[in-house]
Write a protein that holds these residues in place. Structure first.
Motif, short mmCIF file in Angstrom:
data_model
loop_
_atom_site.label_atom_id
_atom_site.label_comp_id
_atom_site.label_asym_id
_atom_site.label_seq_id
_atom_site.Cartn_x
_atom_site.Cartn_y
_atom_site.Cartn_z
N GLY A 7 5.03 -5.05 -3.08
CA GLY A 7 3.64 -5.18 -3.51
C GLY A 7 3.24 -4.11 -4.52
O GLY A 7 2.07 -3.78 -4.65
N GLY A 8 4.21 -3.62 -5.27
CA GLY A 8 3.93 -2.52 -6.21
C GLY A 8 3.25 -2.97 -7.49
O GLY A 8 3.02 -2.13 -8.38
N ALA A 9 2.93 -4.27 -7.61
CA ALA A 9 2.14 -4.73 -8.76
C ALA A 9 0.68 -4.93 -8.37
O ALA A 9 -0.14 -5.38 -9.17
CB ALA A 9 2.72 -6.03 -9.31
N GLY A 10 0.37 -4.62 -7.10
CA GLY A 10 -1.01 -4.74 -6.62
C GLY A 10 -1.77 -3.43 -6.82
O GLY A 10 -1.25 -2.48 -7.40
N TYR A 11 -2.98 -3.40 -6.32
CA TYR A 11 -3.86 -2.25 -6.56
C TYR A 11 -3.29 -0.96 -5.95
O TYR A 11 -2.87 -0.05 -6.67
CB TYR A 11 -5.24 -2.60 -5.99
N VAL A 12 -3.22 -0.90 -4.63
CA VAL A 12 -2.75 0.34 -3.98
C VAL A 12 -1.27 0.56 -4.28
O VAL A 12 -0.83 1.68 -4.57
CB VAL A 12 -3.02 0.28 -2.46
N GLY A 176 -5.84 0.27 -11.42
CA GLY A 176 -7.07 0.12 -10.64
C GLY A 176 -7.14 -1.25 -10.01
O GLY A 176 -6.17 -2.00 -10.00
N GLU A 177 -8.32 -1.57 -9.48
CA GLU A 177 -8.50 -2.79 -8.70
C GLU A 177 -8.88 -3.94 -9.63
O GLU A 177 -9.90 -3.88 -10.31
CB GLU A 177 -9.63 -2.54 -7.69
N ARG A 178 -8.07 -4.98 -9.67
CA ARG A 178 -8.42 -6.17 -10.47
C ARG A 178 -7.85 -7.41 -9.80
O ARG A 178 -6.70 -7.77 -9.99
CB ARG A 178 -7.97 -6.04 -11.92
N HIS A 179 -8.66 -8.00 -8.97
CA HIS A 179 -8.26 -9.20 -8.26
C HIS A 179 -8.83 -10.42 -8.98
O HIS A 179 -9.97 -10.36 -9.46
CB HIS A 179 -8.79 -9.17 -6.82
N ALA A 180 -8.05 -11.50 -9.02
CA ALA A 180 -8.52 -12.72 -9.69
C ALA A 180 -9.83 -13.17 -9.04
O ALA A 180 -10.80 -13.49 -9.73
CB ALA A 180 -7.46 -13.81 -9.59
#
Ligand code: UFG
Length: 320
Positions: A7-12, A176-180
């Protein structure tokens, strides 16, 4: 260390992967990009786009010394309407990963657990010894994985750490945080300040809190990442340690919106909306254990600082 970051392409996950690379670790990121972004994988990390459950064996075959397991479905609201996505995506996938970790003799694991494992607390701030009675499916799935990790530590000597995040916010450099589909409070409020959204909804003002809106403990994502580096260093064979990560101070939804107004200078219209299913009224961490045992010390605990860093990131994404 040679490390696998799921999950290293996600926010945290992307912020932690960036910090691990900065610290000189050899990092392989695996992510299926279902919610992450390929361009969020930090420079210097190797990226494998794959389904974790299928790829775990191949990825761990080559002398990996530790796994940081971020990959997960993580939306409280969605977990209540689509539970299968959470039991499959979180629990089944993690069990497959744990089996592969054992098969390949990987010595350490750091897991992204959550404050949602506690449910409605009897005692605030919440210590790690508090009962775990999740009020939502998301928290239930993370708790199930925590239990599985304990079994692997006991039976197979895995050095394991679960970090129970409270409400993560802020940004680190370009990460940073960028969710669809954004559901988190601070990015939504900042979308209003950016003119991308007309107003923010307040999910209930009749909760048993001082101003009637839900109270959460907001933690800066870089402070969270630092705890992962420390957890990796302190993980001990045969032990599964659990640490809360939060600042120990609660802010209501209304207080968060006010902080965003202060930082952005925008009026940020807000409207009252019904309660959201699965929300506990108050979640605030007692994080003394992480401070004492890991030597963790949050450097950016101030809410306005957290919001300002998120705001800088939001503006940079908009080309501002
Ligand atoms: N909220 C609103 N309006 C919105 C969005 C959120 O009022 O438009 C409220 C929520 O009801 C909640 C608070 O703002 O009371 C924070 O909501 P978030 O969705 O930002 O975060 P959650 O507290 O639901 O969940 C987050 C993480 C979980 C973690 C939890 C632990 O997403 O993974 O924090 O505290 F478990």
């Amino acid at each position: 260390m040679k490390l696998l970051v799921t999950g290293g392409a996600g926010y945290v996950g992307s912020v932690c992967a960036a910090r691990l690379v900065e610290e000189g670790h050899e990092v392989v990121v695996v992510d299926d990009l279902s919610t992450g972004h390929a361009d969020a994988v930090p420079e210097g990390a190797t990226f494998v786009q794959a389904d974790l459950a299928d790829a775990a064996d191949d990825l761990l075959a080559d002398g990996v010394e530790g796994v940081l397991h971020f990959a997960a479905k993580s939306l409280v609201g969605e977990s209540m309407t689509d539970p299968a996505k959470y039991w499959d995506g979180n629990v089944v996938t993690s069990l497959r990963l744990l089996a592969a970790v054992h098969r390949h003799g990987v010595p350490r694991l750091v897991f992204s657990s959550t404050a949602a494992t506690y449910g409605e607390p009897e005692q605030v701030p919440i210590p790690e010894s508090a009962p775990t009675r999740p009020t939502n499916t998301y928290g239930a799935t993370k708790l199930a994985i925590d239990h599985a990790i304990t079994s692997y530590a006991d039976a197979h000597g895995l050095a394991a750490v679960s970090l129970r995040y409270f409400n993560v916010a802020g940004a680190h450099d370009r990460f940073g945080e960028r969710h669809a589909t954004e559901t988190h409070l601070i990015p939504l409020v900042l979308q209003v300040a950016s003119g991308l959204r007309a107003q923010v909804s307040i999910y209930g003002d009749d909760w048993p809190t001082e101003d009637g809106t839900c109270v959460r403990d907001y933690i800066h994502v870089t402070d969270l990442a630092d705890a992962h580096l420390l957890a990796l260093r302190h993980a001990t064979a045969g032990l599964h340690r659990i640490y809360n990560l939060g600042n120990g101070t609660g802010f209501s939804v209304k207080e968060v919106i006010d902080a965003c107004r202060r930082v952005t200078g925008h009026a940020i219209p807000a409207e009252l909306a019904p309660r959201r299913a699965g929300d506990p009224a108050t979640l605030v961490a007692a994080a003394d254990r992480a401070r004492t045992e890991l030597g963790w010390k949050p450097e950016r605990p101030d809410l306005d600082t957290i919001v300002a860093d998120a705001w800088r990131f939001t503006q940079s994404r908009l080309g501002g």
